[in-house]
Design a protein around this motif. Sequence first.
Motif, mmCIF file in Angstrom:
data_model
loop_
_atom_site.group_PDB
_atom_site.id
_atom_site.type_symbol
_atom_site.label_atom_id
_atom_site.label_comp_id
_atom_site.label_asym_id
_atom_site.label_seq_id
_atom_site.Cartn_x
_atom_site.Cartn_y
_atom_site.Cartn_z
ATOM 1 N N GLU A 121 0.746 -1.260 0.127
ATOM 2 C CA GLU A 121 -0.028 -0.047 -0.092
ATOM 3 C C GLU A 121 1.058 1.147 -0.099
ATOM 4 N N SER A 122 1.978 0.934 0.504
ATOM 5 C CA SER A 122 3.097 2.324 0.806
ATOM 6 C C SER A 122 3.704 2.661 -0.660
ATOM 7 N N ASP A 123 3.648 1.475 -1.668
ATOM 8 C CA ASP A 123 4.370 1.664 -2.942
ATOM 9 C C ASP A 123 3.572 2.511 -3.782
ATOM 10 N N VAL A 124 2.116 2.767 -3.482
ATOM 11 C CA VAL A 124 1.420 3.211 -4.576
ATOM 12 C C VAL A 124 0.784 4.740 -4.329
ATOM 13 N N VAL A 125 0.548 5.500 -5.396
ATOM 14 C CA VAL A 125 0.140 6.900 -5.106
ATOM 15 C C VAL A 125 -1.337 6.736 -4.987
ATOM 16 N N ALA A 126 -1.910 7.895 -4.365
ATOM 17 C CA ALA A 126 -3.665 7.948 -4.480
ATOM 18 C C ALA A 126 -4.111 8.074 -5.549
ATOM 19 N N ASN A 127 -3.862 8.943 -6.572
ATOM 20 C CA ASN A 127 -4.377 8.780 -7.815
ATOM 21 C C ASN A 127 -4.202 7.561 -8.916
ATOM 22 N N PRO A 128 -5.108 6.633 -9.011
ATOM 23 C CA PRO A 128 -4.683 5.686 -9.950
ATOM 24 C C PRO A 128 -4.198 5.993 -11.405
ATOM 25 N N GLU A 130 -2.146 8.234 -11.994
ATOM 26 C CA GLU A 130 -0.627 8.585 -11.876
ATOM 27 C C GLU A 130 -0.004 7.062 -11.743
ATOM 28 N N GLN A 131 -0.606 6.413 -10.922
ATOM 29 C CA GLN A 131 -0.098 5.140 -10.489
ATOM 30 C C GLN A 131 0.029 4.426 -12.001
ATOM 31 N N PHE A 132 -0.986 4.437 -12.871
ATOM 32 C CA PHE A 132 -1.000 3.916 -14.189
ATOM 33 C C PHE A 132 0.322 4.332 -14.788
ATOM 34 N N LYS A 133 0.344 5.746 -14.903
ATOM 35 C CA LYS A 133 1.537 6.207 -15.846
ATOM 36 C C LYS A 133 2.889 5.880 -15.346
ATOM 37 N N LEU A 134 2.909 5.621 -13.943
ATOM 38 C CA LEU A 134 4.196 5.227 -13.364
ATOM 39 C C LEU A 134 4.588 3.823 -13.800
ATOM 40 N N TRP A 135 3.777 2.952 -13.738
ATOM 41 C CA TRP A 135 3.858 1.568 -14.364
ATOM 42 C C TRP A 135 4.215 1.338 -15.714
ATOM 43 N N PHE A 136 3.127 2.327 -16.523
ATOM 44 C CA PHE A 136 3.373 2.482 -17.675
ATOM 45 C C PHE A 136 4.885 2.740 -18.395
ATOM 46 N N GLU A 137 5.342 4.003 -17.543
ATOM 47 C CA GLU A 137 6.853 4.237 -17.991
ATOM 48 C C GLU A 137 7.811 3.281 -17.720
ATOM 49 N N GLN A 138 7.483 2.343 -16.589
ATOM 50 C CA GLN A 138 8.426 1.283 -16.218
ATOM 51 C C GLN A 138 8.319 0.183 -17.241
ATOM 52 N N ALA A 139 7.095 0.127 -17.795
ATOM 53 C CA ALA A 139 6.725 -1.067 -19.112
ATOM 54 C C ALA A 139 7.719 -0.573 -20.098
ATOM 55 N N VAL A 140 7.757 0.730 -20.406
ATOM 56 C CA VAL A 140 8.464 1.191 -21.616
ATOM 57 C C VAL A 140 9.817 1.035 -21.510
ATOM 58 N N GLN A 283 -14.181 2.889 -13.455
ATOM 59 C CA GLN A 283 -14.976 2.728 -11.971
ATOM 60 C C GLN A 283 -14.126 2.186 -10.849
ATOM 61 N N GLU A 284 -13.123 1.232 -11.666
ATOM 62 C CA GLU A 284 -12.340 0.458 -11.163
ATOM 63 C C GLU A 284 -10.707 0.204 -11.643
ATOM 64 N N ILE A 285 -9.839 0.105 -10.967
ATOM 65 C CA ILE A 285 -8.475 -0.172 -11.606
ATOM 66 C C ILE A 285 -7.751 -0.772 -10.763
ATOM 67 N N GLU A 286 -7.217 -1.969 -11.092
ATOM 68 C CA GLU A 286 -6.450 -3.004 -10.001
ATOM 69 C C GLU A 286 -4.933 -3.082 -10.681
ATOM 70 N N PHE A 287 -4.116 -2.961 -9.713
ATOM 71 C CA PHE A 287 -2.722 -3.333 -10.022
ATOM 72 C C PHE A 287 -2.271 -4.620 -9.457
ATOM 73 N N TRP A 288 -1.793 -5.475 -10.115
ATOM 74 C CA TRP A 288 -1.432 -6.726 -9.738
ATOM 75 C C TRP A 288 0.134 -6.917 -9.905
ATOM 76 N N TRP A 308 -11.427 7.839 -4.878
ATOM 77 C CA TRP A 308 -10.509 6.851 -5.059
ATOM 78 C C TRP A 308 -10.337 5.969 -3.652
ATOM 79 N N GLN A 309 -10.898 4.780 -3.541
ATOM 80 C CA GLN A 309 -10.627 4.054 -2.293
ATOM 81 C C GLN A 309 -9.763 2.909 -2.761
ATOM 82 N N ILE A 310 -8.836 2.613 -1.972
ATOM 83 C CA ILE A 310 -7.785 1.278 -2.165
ATOM 84 C C ILE A 310 -8.012 0.378 -1.229
#
Length: 315
Positions: A121-128, A130-140, A283-288, A308-310
């Motif tokens: 939980e401490s690894d992720v940011v509050a806005n999903p 922003e979290q998606f963009k972070l993971w996307f850049e890591q994928a790139v 409505q939902e975004i899940e990071f696995w 956004w509730q996590i």
Amino acid sequence: MDNDLHLLGNPTVYCCLVAIVWAGADRSREVPSLDAHNSEGTSFVDAPLPDYADAPRPWKRSKQRDKTRQWIASLGASILLLIIVLSPPIPQSLNSQLPTPNSMTKIADLRKNYTQAGLLESDVVANPFEQFKLWFEQAVAADILEPNAMTLATVTAEGKPSARVVLLKAVDDRGFVFYTNYNSQKGVELQNCPYAALVFLWGDLERQVRIEGRVELVSESEATEYFHSRPASSQLGAWASEQSAIIHDRFVLEQRLQQLETEYQNREIPKPPYWGGVRVIPQEIEFWQGRPSRLHDRLRYQLVAGKWQIDRLAP
Ligand SMILES: Cc1cc2nc3c(=O)[nH]c(=O)nc-3n(C[C@H](O)[C@H](O)[C@H](O)COP(=O)(O)O)c2cc1C
Ligand SMILES: Cc1ncc(COP(=O)(O)O)c(C=O)c1O
């Protein structure tokens, strides 16, 4: 197509050249033909075997003819040699480059243990987003093949699921955008049931992202701007293909594309009215994140009363 025309790969060229060399080769030590022997009035059955040293040689050619044949033979051999030396290697088709399938693969035994990272939980940011963009850049950065490829699931008129891969072309706090033909199967399904699910698999990072929500069409101006940013060939492709319709053969498409290329040679290609963008508003975004022992990390963002509730979900 070009490969088929390549000299080195063309058996006809080889056959012709070998025939030239063979025809021109010196065969003066050939045995006399039966006809030649019989022409001297002896029946074939009674005839004594010819004495090669002293035999009359009606088949013997003139020196001039021999020279011409030898000249043709050496010319043929030289051309053959030149073709082999000068021909670049033939580019292989994808089919012949594919690895030989191993018929012994036991699918049930294919599995990977995920060990690369965890997701707290401490690894992720509050806005999903922003979290998606972070993971996307890591994928790139991880050089993942087509990191923007995502599976899009829609629902048919009968309520059955239907899925295919599309490309993410934009993401911001409004949602995730892909472009397509509104008259395609997915387009019609989204008109009937404006809800969709998206799945990204970034296998090299042992990660998956799931997105679910309502859909809306992007504005005409946004779609037109994106359409004109595409290569001209892709723009024409959108006109040439009646996406999801049954067509007779591939030639139909290629002929249409050729006509369109001529028609729009020196003109701007307009966006087809049936082509544009679809935005999935999550409505939902899940990071696995994959973990050992199949005890993966799953953090799901859910929009509850505008916030956004996590939650952590069991793997
Ligand atoms: C990697 C990849 C990316 C694709 N991207 C798109 C896309 O962005 N838009 C699209 O309409 N089709 C795209 N396609 C083709 C779709 O998967 C699908 O074949 C097509 O849209 C027709 O789907 P439908 O008949 O369900 O509407 C892509 C296919 C692959 C494999
Ligand atoms: C049929 C089709 N339309 C649209 C797209 C969207 O991508 P692009 O705009 O880069 O062509 C793709 C991508 O593969 C596609 O296959």
